[in-house]
Write a protein that holds these residues in place. Structure first.
Motif, PDB file in Angstrom:
ATOM      1  N   ARG A   1       1.314  -0.695  11.158  1.00 37.32           N
ATOM      2  CA  ARG A   1       0.010  -1.161  11.627  1.00 37.32           C
ATOM      3  C   ARG A   1      -0.206  -0.929  13.118  1.00 37.32           C
ATOM      4  O   ARG A   1      -1.281  -1.239  13.635  1.00 37.32           O
ATOM      5  CB  ARG A   1      -0.140  -2.661  11.339  1.00 37.32           C
TER       6      ARG A   1
ATOM      7  N   ALA B   1      -5.900  -3.973   2.067  1.00 32.98           N
ATOM      8  CA  ALA B   1      -4.833  -3.423   2.910  1.00 32.98           C
ATOM      9  C   ALA B   1      -4.301  -4.469   3.877  1.00 32.98           C
ATOM     10  O   ALA B   1      -3.103  -4.518   4.164  1.00 32.98           O
ATOM     11  CB  ALA B   1      -5.359  -2.207   3.676  1.00 32.98           C
TER      12      ALA B   1
ATOM     13  N   VAL C   1       0.877  -1.166   0.000  1.00 35.69           N
ATOM     14  CA  VAL C   1       0.000   0.000   0.000  1.00 35.69           C
ATOM     15  C   VAL C   1       0.915   1.217   0.000  1.00 35.69           C
ATOM     16  O   VAL C   1       1.651   1.448   0.966  1.00 35.69           O
ATOM     17  CB  VAL C   1      -0.940   0.027   1.218  1.00 35.69           C
TER      18      VAL C   1
ATOM     19  N   HIS D   1       3.295  -1.292   4.067  1.00 34.85           N
ATOM     20  CA  HIS D   1       2.556  -0.039   3.990  1.00 34.85           C
ATOM     21  C   HIS D   1       3.574   1.095   4.033  1.00 34.85           C
ATOM     22  O   HIS D   1       4.245   1.304   5.050  1.00 34.85           O
ATOM     23  CB  HIS D   1       1.566   0.087   5.150  1.00 34.85           C
TER      24      HIS D   1
END
Length: 574
Positions: free
Chosen positions: A248, A154, A26, A160
């Motif tokens: 996260r 996601a 992402v 990410h």
């Protein structure tokens, strides 16, 4: 900090290049040289010939998954299947621009392909299964906290990245990546306690996803392969935790708060390895997850770490509701005729197709053949006119004549209207007028959070420069029309102007200037709605609405249902 972020992003590109289907990204970045530089680096690291396919906006199911090859079917007289985009991307990478706008159904089908590494099609008389092992790069271009990549995708992306803070000057800091070919064939083994340790770290960081530690373990193996190691060591686990778990994180362990408030740089002696001891500077034994957690702290951006220590998670964004304000699909809109085309890209116009094929039937078939022969050149699809994207401009009277309690009610009305605009995915802007002029408090945006924040900070008091407010809203509406968007002005005022266009006080001149500005707005064709915010309906506000060719709605009668209906009617093209 910019250079370190770019180095981590380059490391992430190398990990994705090693195993695209097993990682996924992402990428939070605005269109520009930084994002293109990262994408170019990823393409350069992928094996030669690896397909990189861009996912079109509002892609149809048959184009995504596969379906009936209509021209071939008509030519052969039997169903002929053709693969979709996911099957054609087998062994490659699918690039998804504006991933925050993916339709829920499309996101679910992509997620299923990621899980099963295949695509099944069973419709239109065909039943096929295609291999579809692909990597996914999700480009997050959301404008605010209320737009996000679908959670189902996601969660399946290992990495990410946020490149919004990376400067163009940091792009030259990318180091070379030797040994990629050897790393692709390597299969490093992990220590038996690695999975348990990563699960423990994820739990301490408040990560509820079960995929996160599994993806971190896979990233650790890739990191070890990239370094040429046959066995995963602590440094690989620390790097994987920093890349996969740190973005996260939703909280920070309280017992680590004191030590992590000023995180040290990543230290190989601190992170540990097979040839180093496991003691901290004080001589006390530290567990593996403690050492990896320290490495995660070193990779957290200072702003994120401060929010975690304060008990606040990172900035999160709820999934968008879809672009209802602007029809993005070629299958939507008002029909205005037909044209030659592929029915997979639009609605088949059956009657027009038959008319186009009819004159050629005697040449295409024998005298005793009754079957109709249709070729690809005969196919006609409907031409559709789609609704343009809409911008709703709120022009709010924040002057002293709008008493504080009435201004509070006006803010409440605007907030309910903002929710309606968000459902339709309209862009919204906020203009406030008070004192001697008007201010643009919020440029056109789709972010509901930014709009509410600007509304909450709306000041009150001073004169009522109504003409200035109408003119400011009119200029913004004209700019939106030049950009190809429709514009609707929602004017919230009691209509009692007392500051003229020149800035001089005086009710008579101020009222005349306001009516003049309203007539100009109507002459430009801008749709509008006037909401009278006074405690009792004012004739001045009614006259203003008439000059503006707008609907008039007094606040005492403007409940939520009537406001919603009025906004919808005002947004309709005249």
């Amino acid at each position: 900090m910019s250079d370190a972020t770019w180095e981590n992003a380059c490391l992430a590109a190398a990990l994705v290049a090693l195993d695209p289907a097993g990682t996924g990204v992402v990428l939070r970045a605005r269109p520009g040289p930084v994002r293109e530089a990262w994408l170019d680096r990823l393409r350069a690291l992928l094996p030669e010939g690896t397909p990189v396919t861009r996912l079109p906006a509002a892609i149809a199911d048959d184009a995504l998954l596969g379906g009936l090859d209509l021209p071939a079917t008509l030519a052969t007289g039997r169903p002929v299947a053709q693969p979709g985009l996911l099957a054609r991307s087998h062994g490659g990478v699918v690039l998804v621009p504006m991933a925050e706008r993916l339709a829920p159904g499309t996101a679910a089908r992509i997620a299923q392909g990621l899980d099963t590494h295949s695509v099944e099609v069973a419709r239109d008389g065909i039943a096929t299964r295609h291999p579809a092992r692909f990597g996914l790069v999700l480009l997050d271009e959301g404008e605010g906290e209320d737009e996000a990549v679908p959670a189902c995708l996601a969660d399946r992306a290992a990495l990410h990245l946020d490149l919004d803070g990376v400067s163009v000057g940091a792009l030259a800091a990318a180091p070379p990546v030797p040994g990629l070919a050897a790393a692709r064939s390597a299969r490093p083994e992990g220590p038996p306690e690695a999975a348990e340790m990563l699960c423990a770290v994820a739990a301490r960081l408040g990560i509820a996803s079960l995929r996160a530690p599994l993806l971190a373990l896979r990233a650790a193996r890739l990191h070890a392969a990239l370094a040429g190691r046959a066995r995963v060591d602590d440094s690989d686990l620390a790097a994987a935790a920093g890349l996969v778990l740190a973005p996260r994180a939703r909280l920070w362990p309280s017992e680590e708060a004191g030590a992590a408030s000023e995180p040290p740089p990543p230290d190989r002696d601190q992170v540990g390895g097979a040839d180093r001891d496991n003691d901290d500077p004080n001589g006390e034994s530290r567990s593996l997850d403690d050492r990896v957690l320290a490495a995660v702290a070193a990779r957290l951006p200072p702003g994120l770490l401060a929010r975690l220590l304060a008990g606040h998670g990172p900035r999160t964004r709820s999934p968008g509701a879809g672009r209802a304000g602007a029809a993005a699909s070629a299958r939507r809109g008002r029909p205005v005729g037909t044209r030659p085309g592929d029915p997979r890209r639009g609605r088949l116009a059956l009657s027009e197709t038959l008319r186009a094929a009819a004159p050629w039937q005697r040449l295409r078939r024998g005298d005793d053949e009754a079957r109709l022969r249709i070729t690809a050149q005969d196919l006609r699809i409907r031409r559709l006119v789609q609704k343009r994207e809409t911008t709703t401009i709120f022009a709010v009277d924040a002057s002293g004549s709008a008493a504080l309690e009435r201004l509070a009610e006006a803010k409440g009305a605007v907030e309910s209207l903002l929710a309606e605009c968000y459902i339709r995915r309209d862009r919204v802007a906020l203009v406030a007028f008070r004192g001697r002029g008007a201010d643009l408090l919020l440029v056109p945006t789709r972010s509901l959070v930014r709009a509410k924040r600007a509304l909450a900070s709306l000041p009150g008091g001073g004169g009522t420069p109504l003409a200035a407010g109408i003119e400011a809203a009119g200029r913004l509406a004209a700019a939106e029309r030049r950009a190809g968007r429709s514009a609707t002005v929602l004017l919230l005022t009691d209509g009692r102007a007392n500051i003229a266009r020149s800035g001089a006080p005086g009710r008579a001149q101020a009222g005349a200037d306001a009516l003049s500005a309203a007539r100009v707005l109507a002459a430009e064709g801008t749709s509008a709605l006037v909401i009278d915010t006074a405690a009792h309906p004012q004739e001045s506000a009614r006259a203003l609405a008439a000059a503006m060719a707008a609907r008039y709605l007094p606040m005492p009668q403007a409940d939520a249902a009537r406001l919603t209906q009025a906004v919808r009617e005002a947004a309709l093209p005249g």
